[in-house]
Scaffold this motif. Structure first.
Motif, short mmCIF file in Angstrom:
data_model
loop_
_atom_site.label_atom_id
_atom_site.label_comp_id
_atom_site.label_asym_id
_atom_site.label_seq_id
_atom_site.Cartn_x
_atom_site.Cartn_y
_atom_site.Cartn_z
N UNK A 1 -10.04 40.74 15.20
CA UNK A 1 -9.59 42.12 15.35
C UNK A 1 -8.22 42.28 14.70
N UNK A 2 -8.05 43.33 13.94
CA UNK A 2 -6.75 43.67 13.35
C UNK A 2 -5.92 44.39 14.41
N UNK A 3 -4.72 43.91 14.65
CA UNK A 3 -3.82 44.53 15.62
C UNK A 3 -2.89 45.48 14.87
N UNK A 4 -2.88 46.75 15.28
CA UNK A 4 -2.01 47.75 14.68
C UNK A 4 -0.97 48.20 15.70
N UNK A 5 0.29 48.06 15.34
CA UNK A 5 1.40 48.40 16.24
C UNK A 5 1.93 49.80 15.91
N UNK A 6 2.30 50.57 16.95
CA UNK A 6 2.75 51.94 16.76
C UNK A 6 3.97 52.27 17.61
N UNK A 7 4.73 53.23 17.13
CA UNK A 7 5.82 53.84 17.89
C UNK A 7 5.75 55.36 17.70
N UNK B 1 9.26 57.54 25.06
CA UNK B 1 10.51 58.01 25.68
C UNK B 1 11.65 57.01 25.48
N UNK B 2 11.33 55.74 25.48
CA UNK B 2 12.36 54.71 25.30
C UNK B 2 12.13 53.96 23.98
N UNK B 3 11.84 54.70 22.94
CA UNK B 3 11.50 54.05 21.67
C UNK B 3 12.68 53.28 21.08
N UNK B 4 13.91 53.64 21.47
CA UNK B 4 15.08 52.95 20.94
C UNK B 4 15.31 51.58 21.58
N UNK B 5 14.77 51.35 22.73
CA UNK B 5 15.02 50.11 23.45
C UNK B 5 14.20 48.97 22.84
N UNK B 6 14.88 47.88 22.54
CA UNK B 6 14.19 46.73 21.98
C UNK B 6 13.34 46.04 23.06
N UNK B 7 12.32 45.33 22.61
CA UNK B 7 11.47 44.61 23.55
C UNK B 7 12.19 43.37 24.06
N UNK C 1 15.00 52.33 14.61
CA UNK C 1 13.55 52.40 14.47
C UNK C 1 13.03 51.19 13.70
N UNK C 2 13.65 50.90 12.58
CA UNK C 2 13.22 49.78 11.76
C UNK C 2 13.36 48.46 12.51
N UNK C 3 14.44 48.30 13.24
CA UNK C 3 14.66 47.07 14.00
C UNK C 3 13.55 46.85 15.03
N UNK C 4 13.11 47.94 15.66
CA UNK C 4 12.04 47.85 16.66
C UNK C 4 10.74 47.41 15.97
#
Length: 566
Positions: free
Chosen positions: A225-231, A199-205, A248-251
């Motif tokens: 363990x391989x860490x896989x990040x998703x949006x 829902x807030x995929x645009x907000x940076x961490x 999206x790319x910036x996130x």
């Protein structure tokens, strides 16, 4: 009455150790089940040991694991020729992999132990096996002589955190550590209701969240363990708008800058429509828009790091029925990008090699299997030869997405590790038994745990738990026994088993199971009822043995009385 029969049946089942063809004569069970084991006798652990790294690739942290393990068992580290030599060398068994070499071999004799692998992860997995085969013997420890050759059949094995709730930071770390002990190698971060995921995929961490990710990455590295990040931008992204893609790319860059190389992008569980006029003007379909964004993202991530891998989770992520959507995916998605799939249904009853072959025949590549099965029990009805058409077996514990029950993931996560490592040798009943024993720290408490889960009415496939007829058969044999001496002998065995039930509370309290899990899975009222019935049955048996003379009629009468109690 039936719950108590089921409960007692489960306790009485497995009185003899079930072996998976490994260390059979020594009573050793290695988990997950190895490929080849030949162990023939125990010898005392040596008083001193030394280490020689001939391979030159084992991590110093893993060398420390071995060293600390032997010291914890009473051995002293001494660099002298007579010390037990632990030698790290190259030359592991060959195996298929798309990720990394993970095979290992252990060879143990009176003079030392050779650990072989062609990759850093194999040495870590060899250690996980080593700590299971060294056993306590009185006040000392013993190690078996022989050889183990082992490797996984699924190259990618792990957890996809994709339920409609979010684990806490601490719970996630606990589960990651558990996965490492089970030789699982993959964790995909994709909590559906995570604040920044969908829902807030645009907000940076913010920095605080990035620190959490750093801790996940540290824990994953320690546990191989391989860490896989998703949006998941699918709910609101304007696919044709450049500013949206840049956001999206910036996130993704925030996480890539931490050293992550594995990513995925989710377009699942939304209406397959182009709701924005700008998108409808540019794209013929939602599939075209999703593939366009995914291909661009992959290109940009790979420009910065050539080792990047990306998975695409489509809107149509189950079944393989021909559709315009999947035709577009097949035609336009970069062939280097993996495609997520859950089987022939969203939560498939069964998944077979033939199911995955249909996916291959249509889309021209192996599926990235993300199984939505999440029972409080063993993985079941996944074919032993599935690894021949799937490189990855990743499971979504969606049934345990709530923070309050997140740790229940450990039950079926254990069995999925066993299945994914060696599906050809996988036995659901045996795997779940061992999983419970490992969670509790000892066999009897593990049995009680299995039984209590079933009595609590949780989601279990009963034919894989193994309780249905044993106790009835015990009473049936006693009823048919005409030889009073033999009857008494069998009755004493029954009493010994019932004695295990006479102190349930103490067994549970002493188990190593986390307190939060004890409260969630132990049905204390039913356990107490079973305990009381066991005590009453033991009293009847004791009264029977006090008689000076007994007849076949007395034996028959006792069986009838026991049947009314149990």
């Amino acid at each position: 009455m039936r719950p108590i029969i089921l409960f007692l049946t489960l306790i009485l089942m497995q009185a003899t150790l079930i072996e998976g063809g490994e260390g059979k004569d020594l009573g050793i069970e290695i988990y997950p089940t190895p490929q080849e084991v030949s162990l023939h006798k125990f010898i005392p652990l040596p008083n001193t040991f030394r280490i020689k790294d001939k391979a030159g690739i084992i991590l110093k942290e893993d060398l420390k694991l071995y060293k600390d393990f032997f010291i914890s068992k009473g051995c002293s580290y001494e660099e002298k020729p007579t010390s037990f030599l632990i030698s790290y060398e190259r030359g592991a068994p060959e195996h298929k992999t798309i990720l990394r070499p993970e095979g290992y071999a252990l060879k143990i004799d009176e003079k030392g132990m050779i650990v072989r692998s062609d990759g850093i992860d194999g040495y870590f997995y060899a250690y996980q096996t080593l700590r299971q085969i060294v056993k306590e013997s009185g006040s000392s420890f013993e190690i078996p002589l022989g050889e183990i050759k082992d490797y996984p059949l699924f190259p990618v094995r792990g957890i996809l955190e994709g339920g409609y709730d979010v684990w806490t930071h601490k719970q996630r770390l606990k589960i990651l550590k558990w996965l490492g002990k089970l030789k699982m190698n993959y964790y995909m971060y994709c909590p559906k209701d995570g604040f920044y995921f969908r829902r807030q995929w645009r907000r940076m961490y913010p920095e605080e969240e990035l620190e959490n990710f750093k801790e996940y990455l540290k824990t994953c590295k320690e546990n191989h363990i391989v860490f896989c990040y998703s949006l998941s931008p699918a709910m609101s992204m304007v696919y044709s708008r450049e500013s949206e893609f840049e956001t999206l790319l910036k996130k993704y860059r925030q996480i890539q800058d931490l050293g992550v190389k594995n990513f995925s992008i989710f377009f699942d569980d939304v209406l397959p429509l182009l709701s924005n006029p700008e998108d409808r003007a540019k794209f013929k379909s939602v599939a075209e828009a999703e593939v366009y964004v995914t291909n661009r993202l992959y290109k940009k991530l790979k420009e910065r790091d050539p080792e990047v891998r990306l998975a695409f989770v489509p809107n149509q992520y189950w079944d393989v029925k021909r559709s315009a959507y999947l035709d577009t995916v097949k035609e336009k998605l970069n062939p280097e990008i993996d495609i997520g799939w859950t089987g022939m249904k969203i939560t498939a009853d069964k998944i077979t090699k033939q199911d995955a072959q249909k996916f291959i025949d249509y889309l021209g590549k192996r599926p990235g299997l993300g199984d939505n099965l999440s029972p409080l029990g063993p993985i079941y009805d996944r074919s032993g030869d599935l690894y021949e058409t799937c490189d990855a077996y990743i499971v979504n514990p969606c049934g345990f997405a709530s923070p309050g029950i997140a740790q229940l993931t450990k039950f079926f996560a254990s069995t999925l590790a066993d299945y994914a490592w060696n599906p050809l040798a996988y036995e659901p009943e045996r795997s779940f038994r061992i999983a419970c024993e490992k969670l509790c720290g000892e066999k009897l408490a593990g049995k009680l745990l299995r039984l209590s889960i079933e009595l609590s009415g949780k989601k279990l496939k009963k034919e894989y738990i193994g309780y249905e007829t044993h106790f009835k058969k015990v009473l049936g044999r006693l009823a048919q026994e005409k030889d009073v001496t033999k009857f008494k002998s069998d009755l004493m065995k029954l009493k010994e088993e019932l004695n295990e039930l006479s102190n349930l509370g103490e067994i549970i309290l002493k188990s190593n199971l986390e307190e939060t899990l004890k409260a969630q899975v132990f049905n204390f009222s039913l356990l107490k009822e079973a305990e009381e019935k066991a005590v009453k049955s033991i009293q009847l048996i004791d009264e029977f043995f006090k008689k000076e003379r007994t007849s076949s009629h007395d034996c028959s009468f006792l069986v009838k009385r026991l049947s009314t109690i149990l």
